[in-house]
Motif scaffolding. Structure first.
Motif, PDB file in Angstrom:
ATOM      1  N   PHE A  56      59.475   9.336  50.749  1.00 50.08           N
ATOM      2  CA  PHE A  56      58.402  10.322  50.631  1.00 50.08           C
ATOM      3  C   PHE A  56      57.041   9.676  50.848  1.00 50.08           C
ATOM      4  O   PHE A  56      56.844   8.492  50.565  1.00 50.08           O
ATOM      5  CB  PHE A  56      58.431  10.978  49.242  1.00 50.08           C
ATOM      6  N   THR A  57      56.128  10.494  51.365  1.00 50.90           N
ATOM      7  CA  THR A  57      54.735  10.102  51.451  1.00 50.90           C
ATOM      8  C   THR A  57      53.885  11.299  51.080  1.00 50.90           C
ATOM      9  O   THR A  57      54.256  12.451  51.337  1.00 50.90           O
ATOM     10  CB  THR A  57      54.364   9.588  52.860  1.00 50.90           C
ATOM     11  N   GLU A  58      52.757  11.043  50.462  1.00 53.04           N
ATOM     12  CA  GLU A  58      51.815  12.100  50.100  1.00 53.04           C
ATOM     13  C   GLU A  58      50.701  12.117  51.120  1.00 53.04           C
ATOM     14  O   GLU A  58      50.051  11.087  51.385  1.00 53.04           O
ATOM     15  CB  GLU A  58      51.241  11.829  48.708  1.00 53.04           C
ATOM     16  N   CYS A  59      50.470  13.274  51.741  1.00 53.83           N
ATOM     17  CA  CYS A  59      49.448  13.366  52.775  1.00 53.83           C
ATOM     18  C   CYS A  59      48.727  14.703  52.666  1.00 53.83           C
ATOM     19  O   CYS A  59      49.367  15.761  52.726  1.00 53.83           O
ATOM     20  CB  CYS A  59      50.085  13.218  54.162  1.00 53.83           C
ATOM     21  N   ASP A  60      47.419  14.647  52.523  1.00 57.90           N
ATOM     22  CA  ASP A  60      46.604  15.856  52.473  1.00 57.90           C
ATOM     23  C   ASP A  60      47.108  16.841  51.413  1.00 57.90           C
ATOM     24  O   ASP A  60      47.114  18.052  51.625  1.00 57.90           O
ATOM     25  CB  ASP A  60      46.582  16.519  53.854  1.00 57.90           C
ATOM     26  N   GLY A  61      47.575  16.309  50.304  1.00 50.52           N
ATOM     27  CA  GLY A  61      48.051  17.139  49.207  1.00 50.52           C
ATOM     28  C   GLY A  61      49.455  17.685  49.388  1.00 50.52           C
ATOM     29  O   GLY A  61      49.891  18.529  48.602  1.00 50.52           O
TER      30      GLY A  61
ATOM     31  N   SER B  72      48.863  27.730  49.806  1.00 49.38           N
ATOM     32  CA  SER B  72      47.425  27.856  50.022  1.00 49.38           C
ATOM     33  C   SER B  72      47.041  27.805  51.491  1.00 49.38           C
ATOM     34  O   SER B  72      45.884  28.033  51.849  1.00 49.38           O
ATOM     35  CB  SER B  72      46.677  26.746  49.270  1.00 49.38           C
ATOM     36  N   ARG B  73      48.014  27.514  52.380  1.00 46.70           N
ATOM     37  CA  ARG B  73      47.737  27.421  53.818  1.00 46.70           C
ATOM     38  C   ARG B  73      48.708  28.286  54.603  1.00 46.70           C
ATOM     39  O   ARG B  73      49.824  28.547  54.174  1.00 46.70           O
ATOM     40  CB  ARG B  73      47.873  25.984  54.314  1.00 46.70           C
ATOM     41  N   ILE B  74      48.246  28.712  55.777  1.00 44.75           N
ATOM     42  CA  ILE B  74      49.139  29.367  56.736  1.00 44.75           C
ATOM     43  C   ILE B  74      49.644  28.264  57.652  1.00 44.75           C
ATOM     44  O   ILE B  74      48.861  27.655  58.387  1.00 44.75           O
ATOM     45  CB  ILE B  74      48.407  30.459  57.525  1.00 44.75           C
ATOM     46  N   TRP B  75      50.956  28.015  57.630  1.00 40.88           N
ATOM     47  CA  TRP B  75      51.500  26.843  58.297  1.00 40.88           C
ATOM     48  C   TRP B  75      51.837  27.127  59.758  1.00 40.88           C
ATOM     49  O   TRP B  75      52.987  27.137  60.173  1.00 40.88           O
ATOM     50  CB  TRP B  75      52.703  26.305  57.524  1.00 40.88           C
ATOM     51  N   THR B  76      50.771  27.363  60.532  1.00 44.05           N
ATOM     52  CA  THR B  76      50.934  27.502  61.973  1.00 44.05           C
ATOM     53  C   THR B  76      51.340  26.167  62.583  1.00 44.05           C
ATOM     54  O   THR B  76      51.305  25.122  61.920  1.00 44.05           O
ATOM     55  CB  THR B  76      49.611  27.952  62.603  1.00 44.05           C
ATOM     56  N   ALA B  77      51.710  26.190  63.853  1.00 45.06           N
ATOM     57  CA  ALA B  77      52.038  24.933  64.537  1.00 45.06           C
ATOM     58  C   ALA B  77      50.836  23.998  64.548  1.00 45.06           C
ATOM     59  O   ALA B  77      50.983  22.779  64.393  1.00 45.06           O
ATOM     60  CB  ALA B  77      52.508  25.226  65.960  1.00 45.06           C
TER      61      ALA B  77
ATOM     62  N   GLN C 214      50.415  22.426  61.103  1.00 42.73           N
ATOM     63  CA  GLN C 214      51.403  21.371  60.904  1.00 42.73           C
ATOM     64  C   GLN C 214      51.044  20.137  61.718  1.00 42.73           C
ATOM     65  O   GLN C 214      51.217  19.001  61.255  1.00 42.73           O
ATOM     66  CB  GLN C 214      52.795  21.886  61.282  1.00 42.73           C
ATOM     67  N   ALA C 215      50.538  20.335  62.926  1.00 42.77           N
ATOM     68  CA  ALA C 215      50.119  19.193  63.738  1.00 42.77           C
ATOM     69  C   ALA C 215      48.996  18.427  63.048  1.00 42.77           C
ATOM     70  O   ALA C 215      48.984  17.185  63.048  1.00 42.77           O
ATOM     71  CB  ALA C 215      49.670  19.669  65.119  1.00 42.77           C
ATOM     72  N   ASP C 216      48.049  19.148  62.455  1.00 39.18           N
ATOM     73  CA  ASP C 216      46.962  18.490  61.724  1.00 39.18           C
ATOM     74  C   ASP C 216      47.527  17.609  60.615  1.00 39.18           C
ATOM     75  O   ASP C 216      47.092  16.460  60.426  1.00 39.18           O
ATOM     76  CB  ASP C 216      46.030  19.540  61.110  1.00 39.18           C
ATOM     77  N   LEU C 217      48.492  18.159  59.870  1.00 31.97           N
ATOM     78  CA  LEU C 217      49.094  17.411  58.768  1.00 31.97           C
ATOM     79  C   LEU C 217      49.834  16.180  59.279  1.00 31.97           C
ATOM     80  O   LEU C 217      49.679  15.064  58.741  1.00 31.97           O
ATOM     81  CB  LEU C 217      50.053  18.320  57.995  1.00 31.97           C
ATOM     82  N   PHE C 218      50.624  16.353  60.332  1.00 32.35           N
ATOM     83  CA  PHE C 218      51.456  15.248  60.796  1.00 32.35           C
ATOM     84  C   PHE C 218      50.644  14.148  61.473  1.00 32.35           C
ATOM     85  O   PHE C 218      51.010  12.973  61.393  1.00 32.35           O
ATOM     86  CB  PHE C 218      52.559  15.755  61.721  1.00 32.35           C
TER      87      PHE C 218
END
Length: 326
Positions: A39-44, A104-109, A112-116
């Motif tokens: 696991f990793t924690e990223c952007d909450g 709290s977010r709308i998980w558009t593509a 998700q790209a921003d997160l990854f």
């Protein structure tokens, strides 16, 4: 107590029992199928991922489709094939497997790209090849369209790239509706999903049969958890809008792109892949004969080879080449 009141009490009790039963089922499913990665924690967001192969080797990043998880790539053998020459990072996308999906977010593509991209920077992954299967192909494309994170190439398998009439995805979006969807997810949705799952799996692999390894090793019970049903429903609702959002931007993808699609795909028609190939300036197309939506099982070796060589520049006239039909 009137008859109506009695019926109402019975319904409420039944729903409470169903909810309790589904929570217990989820706990047992996770106990029987523990995390296979780290696991990793990223952007909450807590992300579950695999990190295989030589850390110093070129990197390949894998994104699975809707309703699935990391195991799709491990059971198909693709992770092992790629790890021979690459560092392989394989993620459970938000809400699937053991990765979180904050409401709290709308998980558009794009989201998700921003997160990854943040996660990949955090993990020291530089200039990777990004491989996406099905809905994961949209996430891969979203990364490929960014100007702030260079990649060597894209490998897109069984993707949906252009909006069409898809009544099936709208029908599967019900559990994503706030409040009402939550009630459905914790009561009847897992039972309905359990009933239709065998037929859905056969459709995904058709016209080929479902591989024995998939039948015995894929943790299907994890896909029936209420939280994963919500993620799958949300992505069903977002599928057509995501394709509509990206379709005018495909020509701006500059990296080499390898496109794989099964000629017998019953989920995303092969014409999707042909149209994308024609819009890209640097792509090649591989249509796998008599393969269905799960092309990563149909010819994992060819897909692994495409990822290995995705950073090799394609001829500028590649777009005018006819499709490679196997």
């Amino acid at each position: 107590m009137s008859t109506a009141a009695t019926v109402s009490v019975i319904i409420v009790v039944a729903l409470i029992l169903l909810a309790i039963g589904n929570i217990v089922f989820s706990v047992l499913a996770e106990r029987n199928n523990p995390p296979i990665g780290t696991f990793t924690e990223c952007d909450g967001v807590r992300l579950h991922y695999l990190d295989r192969g030589d850390p110093a080797a070129p990197c390949v990043v894998l994104f699975h489709g809707n309703g699935s998880m990391i195991q799709d790539f491990t059971i198909s053998g693709l992770v092992d094939l790629l790890a021979r020459r690459n560092r392989v990072l394989c993620f459970d996308r938000p809400g699937f497997g053991y990765s979180q999906r904050p409401r709290s977010r709308i998980w558009t593509a794009t989201a998700q790209a921003d997160l990854f991209v943040k996660a990949l920077n955090q993990l020291g992954a530089r200039n990777p090849v990004v491989l996406g299967h099905s809905w994961g192909a949209l996430v891969a494309i979203a990364i490929g369209l960014r100007n702030d994170y260079p990649i060597r190439g894209l490998v897109l398998a069984s993707g949906y790239y252009f909006p069409t009439w898809r009544w099936d995805v709208w029908m599967m979006s019900g559990p994503a509706i706030p409040v009402l969807g939550d009630l459905v997810r914790y009561t009847v949705a897992p039972i309905i999903s359990w009933a239709i799952l065998p037929r859905l799996i056969r459709k995904l692999f058709a016209p080929r049969s479902v591989p024995r390894d998939f039948k015995t090793r894929f943790p299907a019970s994890l896909t029936l958890r209420p939280k994963q049903l919500r993620a799958a429903a949300e992505e069903s609702a977002l599928l057509v809008p995501a394709a509509a959002h990206f379709q005018s931007r495909y020509p701006s993808i500059r990296c080499p792109v390898r496109i794989f699609h099964g000629t017998g795909d019953q989920v995303s028609e092969p014409e999707q892949a042909r149209r994308l190939h024609q819009m890209l300036s640097r792509s090649d197309l591989h249509l796998l004969q008599d393969a269905g939506h799960m092309v990563i099982y149909a010819d994992g070796a060819a897909i692994a080879l495409a990822a290995d060589t995705a950073g090799v520049p394609l001829p500028h006239d590649m777009r005018r080449r006819g499709p490679d039909v196997r």
